[in-house]
Scaffold this motif. Structure first.
Motif, PDB file in Angstrom:
ATOM      1  N   LEU A   1       0.833  -1.203   0.000  1.00 56.10           N
ATOM      2  CA  LEU A   1       0.000   0.000   0.000  1.00 56.10           C
ATOM      3  C   LEU A   1       0.865   1.249   0.000  1.00 56.10           C
ATOM      4  CD1 LEU A   1      -2.698   1.498   0.332  1.00 56.10           C
ATOM      5  CD2 LEU A   1      -2.502   1.127   2.808  1.00 56.10           C
ATOM      6  N   ALA A   2       1.908   1.280   0.842  1.00 60.81           N
ATOM      7  CA  ALA A   2       2.772   2.458   0.929  1.00 60.81           C
ATOM      8  C   ALA A   2       3.504   2.716  -0.380  1.00 60.81           C
ATOM      9  CB  ALA A   2       3.775   2.276   2.078  1.00 60.81           C
ATOM     10  N   VAL A   3       4.052   1.667  -0.976  1.00 60.38           N
ATOM     11  CA  VAL A   3       4.747   1.844  -2.257  1.00 60.38           C
ATOM     12  C   VAL A   3       3.753   2.258  -3.337  1.00 60.38           C
ATOM     13  CG1 VAL A   3       6.101   0.697  -4.047  1.00 60.38           C
ATOM     14  CG2 VAL A   3       6.582   0.233  -1.643  1.00 60.38           C
TER      15      VAL A   3
ATOM     16  N   VAL B   1       4.017   5.489  -5.755  1.00 56.73           N
ATOM     17  CA  VAL B   1       3.959   5.407  -7.218  1.00 56.73           C
ATOM     18  C   VAL B   1       2.816   6.255  -7.766  1.00 56.73           C
ATOM     19  CG1 VAL B   1       3.569   3.834  -9.158  1.00 56.73           C
ATOM     20  CG2 VAL B   1       5.033   3.130  -7.260  1.00 56.73           C
ATOM     21  N   ARG B   2       1.715   6.308  -7.056  1.00 60.39           N
ATOM     22  CA  ARG B   2       0.544   7.042  -7.555  1.00 60.39           C
ATOM     23  C   ARG B   2       0.656   8.535  -7.360  1.00 60.39           C
ATOM     24  NH1 ARG B   2      -2.477   9.783  -9.449  1.00 60.39           N
ATOM     25  NH2 ARG B   2      -4.750   9.636  -9.681  1.00 60.39           N
TER      26      ARG B   2
ATOM     27  N   GLY C   1       6.784  12.169 -10.416  1.00 64.18           N
ATOM     28  CA  GLY C   1       7.633  11.231 -11.143  1.00 64.18           C
ATOM     29  C   GLY C   1       7.169   9.802 -11.060  1.00 64.18           C
ATOM     30  N   HIS C   2       6.245   9.503 -10.123  1.00 60.92           N
ATOM     31  CA  HIS C   2       5.643   8.172 -10.002  1.00 60.92           C
ATOM     32  C   HIS C   2       6.680   7.057  -9.837  1.00 60.92           C
ATOM     33  CE1 HIS C   2       1.900  10.154 -10.981  1.00 60.92           C
ATOM     34  NE2 HIS C   2       2.427  10.620 -12.099  1.00 60.92           N
TER      35      HIS C   2
ATOM     36  N   GLU D   1      -4.955   0.866 -14.629  1.00 61.55           N
ATOM     37  CA  GLU D   1      -3.880   1.774 -14.205  1.00 61.55           C
ATOM     38  C   GLU D   1      -4.104   2.191 -12.756  1.00 61.55           C
ATOM     39  OE1 GLU D   1      -1.203   2.493 -16.027  1.00 61.55           O
ATOM     40  OE2 GLU D   1      -1.953   1.116 -17.547  1.00 61.55           O
ATOM     41  N   HIS D   2      -4.006   1.216 -11.863  1.00 57.44           N
ATOM     42  CA  HIS D   2      -4.236   1.474 -10.443  1.00 57.44           C
ATOM     43  C   HIS D   2      -3.071   0.906  -9.638  1.00 57.44           C
ATOM     44  CE1 HIS D   2      -8.274   2.782 -11.415  1.00 57.44           C
ATOM     45  NE2 HIS D   2      -8.502   1.637 -12.043  1.00 57.44           N
ATOM     46  N   PRO D   3      -1.946   1.618  -9.553  1.00 56.04           N
ATOM     47  CA  PRO D   3      -0.782   1.066  -8.853  1.00 56.04           C
ATOM     48  C   PRO D   3      -1.026   0.779  -7.381  1.00 56.04           C
ATOM     49  CG  PRO D   3      -0.464   3.403  -9.337  1.00 56.04           C
ATOM     50  CD  PRO D   3      -1.675   2.962 -10.091  1.00 56.04           C
ATOM     51  N   VAL D   4      -1.891   1.557  -6.724  1.00 51.70           N
ATOM     52  CA  VAL D   4      -2.159   1.306  -5.305  1.00 51.70           C
ATOM     53  C   VAL D   4      -2.817  -0.062  -5.140  1.00 51.70           C
ATOM     54  CG1 VAL D   4      -3.399   2.102  -3.257  1.00 51.70           C
ATOM     55  CG2 VAL D   4      -2.377   3.772  -4.805  1.00 51.70           C
ATOM     56  N   LEU D   5      -3.782  -0.374  -5.983  1.00 48.52           N
ATOM     57  CA  LEU D   5      -4.461  -1.664  -5.917  1.00 48.52           C
ATOM     58  C   LEU D   5      -3.508  -2.800  -6.267  1.00 48.52           C
ATOM     59  CD1 LEU D   5      -6.997  -3.380  -5.597  1.00 48.52           C
ATOM     60  CD2 LEU D   5      -7.586  -2.821  -7.977  1.00 48.52           C
TER      61      LEU D   5
END
Length: 418
Positions: free
Chosen positions: A68-70, A74-75, A79-80, A256-260
């Motif tokens: 979740l933290a990473v 990223v989100r 610079g993601h 496109e959901h990096p958190v998920l």
């Protein structure tokens, strides 16, 4: 009077020393930050809440929260944290400076949280990005490629504690030019690698050799045994390579959901950590020494389970979006597989089995023959196996020729999305 070739090399000598020293210091800061956070998460914090760092729910919770933290980094961080790491090789183009803080934060969180990736890809990107930006400002006449070479060499030298690894790697990269001998081209990178290694040695003594008995007297039949082990390691490693796009596609199906994607990835890593235990977590450098030192306490089935779990953990970590490298955790897989081979077939000496297995898995991870030889040799006390490894690698290299790599070949515009 100084020869023009020597003058050119001397011009870059001082910048190379500075770059190598800076690379080592940046690597030290990142690793120190990750180690401090790791100690807090896994040793200091659990007793404060009446828990154990090896409890199943703690492993699952920390790795899920790490994802979740990473994912949030990223989100939302500018610079993601760079492009999708599954699409980036060890030596990519220079990363813009604005991306580097997020990339460093994502790397530190992953290393500390127990993700099965090493620091190599992100730390090289960070140091190369900083060096190219500073070099363009301070010495604009030096091409960007020159700064990339110096930064990458300094980082490799610092990471492995010796300039030998950098010399082997870059001997394949420099072009053949009869008017510019290879040692002329390697002079400045080797200065940077040497400065990085010497600077690192002032703060930390790097020793990759495992706590096992050296194999002092290799024999001719050992060549056949070593080839069989290396080819088996390559076969298992290639199974991971073929599965990698499937894992990546599965995570990308979330959109496109990096958190998920990263939270799910952390959760899956937590389940794998519960199944395999802490020995199968983290980047693998300390864990491989622990495993080798206590190999007698593991059954063949337990070692086989460790091989499978760690390989799957690498695939999950690298495909869901965690920032990190795949070399060191795959070297751990190589150590575990070598121990398994020795236990199943005692006729294969332990040192020989581990060296050839590590060589095979490193070949799969890097497609670099020199680095694979280096890693296979450096894991074993002494250098007696090195001549044998130079022969053992040949059929493994032939098998891998033209095969797919553990890398997603994405179009540039896709690789830039997160």
């Amino acid at each position: 009077m100084i020869d023009p070739r020597a003058r050119t090399m001397l011009t870059l000598a001082v910048p190379a020393v500075v770059v190598g020293m800076a690379a080592a210091l940046i690597l030290l800061v990142v690793v120190l930050a990750a180690n401090l956070l790791q100690r807090f998460l896994w040793q200091t914090l659990p007793p404060l809440v009446g828990a154990s760092g090896t409890a199943w729910w703690w492993i699952l919770g920390v790795l899920t929260l790490t994802g979740l933290a990473v994912g949030l980094v990223v989100r939302y961080v500018p610079g993601h944290a760079g492009p999708d790491p599954a699409t980036v090789s060890l030596f990519g183009p220079p990363t813009p400076v604005g991306v580097l803080p997020g990339l460093a934060l994502a790397l530190i969180l992953a290393l500390a949280g127990g993700v099965s990736l090493g620091p190599e890809n992100p730390i090289i990107a960070i140091i190369v990005g900083l060096t190219v930006a500073a070099g363009a400002r301070l010495m604009p006449k030096v091409p960007a490629k020159g700064w990339v070479m110096l930064a990458a060499a300094g980082t490799i030298g610092a990471m492995f504690g010796t300039p030998v690894a950098a010399a082997l790697l870059f001997s394949e990269m420099v072009g053949g030019d009869k008017d510019k001998p290879i040692w002329d081209q390697l002079f400045a990178p080797l200065v940077a690698a040497g400065a990085g290694a010497l600077t690192m040695s002032q703060f930390e003594e790097l020793d990759f050799s495992l706590p096992i008995e050296p194999y002092l007297h290799p024999t001719i039949p050992d060549i056949g045994l070593g080839m069989a082990v290396a080819l088996a390691a390559v076969g298992i490693g290639m199974l991971g390579v073929w599965l990698f796009p499937l894992f990546h596609r599965a995570f990308r199906s979330l959109g496109e959901h990096p958190v998920l994607a990263l939270t799910l990835g952390g959760f899956l890593l937590g389940l794998l950590g519960i199944l395999g235990g802490p020995i199968t977590m983290f980047k693998g450098l300390a864990e491989m020494k622990t495993l080798a030192g206590s190999a007698a306490g593991y059954s063949a089935s337990a070692l086989a389970l460790i091989v499978v779990i760690k390989l799957v953990a690498v695939l999950v970590s690298a495909s869901c979006g965690f920032r990190g490298g795949r070399i060191f955790p795959l070297v751990f897989v190589g150590v575990a597989f070598g121990l398994l081979v020795h236990q199943l077939f005692p006729v294969v000496p332990m040192a020989l089995a581990i060296a050839c297995s590590v060589l095979g898995f490193t070949l799969v991870a890097t497609r670099d023959g020199w680095l694979s030889l280096f890693m296979g040799a450096v894991m074993i006390p002494g250098i007696e196996l090195l001549p044998l490894l130079c022969v053992v690698i040949l059929p493994a290299w032939l098998v891998l020729a033209g095969r797919a790599e553990m890398l997603i070949k994405a179009p540039a515009r896709t690789a830039e999305k997160t």
